[in-house]
Design an enzyme around this catalytic site. Structure first.
Site, PDB file in Angstrom:
ATOM      1  N   CYS A 145       0.836  -1.203   0.000  1.00 15.72           N
ATOM      2  CA  CYS A 145       0.000   0.000   0.000  1.00 15.72           C
ATOM      3  C   CYS A 145       0.877   1.262   0.000  1.00 15.72           C
ATOM      4  CB  CYS A 145      -0.990  -0.028   1.165  1.00 15.72           C
ATOM      5  SG  CYS A 145      -2.313   1.195   1.008  1.00 15.72           S
ATOM      6  N   HIS A 203      -3.868  -4.945  -0.131  1.00 15.75           N
ATOM      7  CA  HIS A 203      -3.379  -5.487   1.146  1.00 15.75           C
ATOM      8  C   HIS A 203      -3.475  -7.005   1.116  1.00 15.75           C
ATOM      9  CE1 HIS A 203      -2.948  -1.838   3.623  1.00 15.75           C
ATOM     10  NE2 HIS A 203      -3.874  -1.342   2.828  1.00 15.75           N
ATOM     11  N   GLU A 226      -2.476  -9.075   3.240  1.00 14.24           N
ATOM     12  CA  GLU A 226      -2.773  -9.560   4.592  1.00 14.24           C
ATOM     13  C   GLU A 226      -4.252  -9.434   4.953  1.00 14.24           C
ATOM     14  OE1 GLU A 226      -2.231  -5.165   5.318  1.00 14.24           O
ATOM     15  OE2 GLU A 226      -1.460  -6.630   3.897  1.00 14.24           O
TER      16      GLU A 226
END
EC number: 4.3.2.10
Length: 193
Positions: free
Chosen positions: A77, A175, A177
């Site tokens: 990001c 993202h 994650e």
């Protein structure tokens, strides 16, 4: 394997740590140049505003260190955006790793782009075994235009680079994650590089 997440005060660290642990690895959070240089893999996260994040990198000397790293480095990001030449956010000079300038979405679309969107035109071992048009989670108001270093594309108002690669440096606008099983597979691919 020694995995370091760069700690410079602008990261969404916890969710990355949890995702790494789910993959069976441990990560160290550090801003120590010697520890970062000694790592097998480095993750450069980022959440927040570009100019204040860059000030934190400058204050710690990490702005000079990161472009010299030779192991695989993954910017996520804002981390990816700071690896570009510059960003319109706060008119901020970046680390110059990726040869592209980060631009602001126009006021014709809702910003930030927040939520799930697809990635396609996939290239690179980072995206190995990922299907075209998988959905990834994004939250951003600025984007890197498609360029020679693009390894994934997303469309929001226009097509832009949702992932970049140059040599040992990788970046994702999304993202991983927070992108479920597909995102974890991308993190696993990074750890396997």
């Amino acid at each position: 394997m020694k995995l370091v997440i760069i700690n410079y005060g602008a990261g969404n660290i916890q969710s990355i740590m949890f995702a790494i642990e789910r993959l069976g690895y441990n990560a160290v959070l550090s801003n120590d140049p010697a520890e970062i240089k000694a790592a097998d893999k480095v993750i450069f996260p980022g959440v927040g505003e570009a100019s204040s994040a860059m000030k934190m990198l400058l204050a710690s000397g990490l702005d000079a260190l990161i472009p010299t790293l030779t192991q695989p480095v993954l910017g996520i990001c804002l981390g990816m955006q700071l690896m570009c030449n510059k960003t319109e956010e706060g008119n901020t000079k970046g680390l110059g790793i990726f040869d592209v300038d980060v631009l602001k979405f126009s006021n014709k679309v809702k910003v930030p782009q927040m939520g799930w969107n697809t990635i396609y035109n996939l290239k690179s071992d980072l995206l190995k075994d990922i299907s075209e048009n998988e959905y990834m989670y994004l939250v951003h108001s600025f984007y890197a235009p498609n360029c020679a270093e693009s390894i994934a594309t997303t469309n929001y108002e226009l097509e832009y680079a949702s992932a970049l690669q140059k040599n040992n440096f990788y970046g994702t606008q999304f993202h991983p994650e927070k992108s479920g099983d597909v995102g974890e597979k991308i993190l696993g691919n990074f750890l396997a590089l």
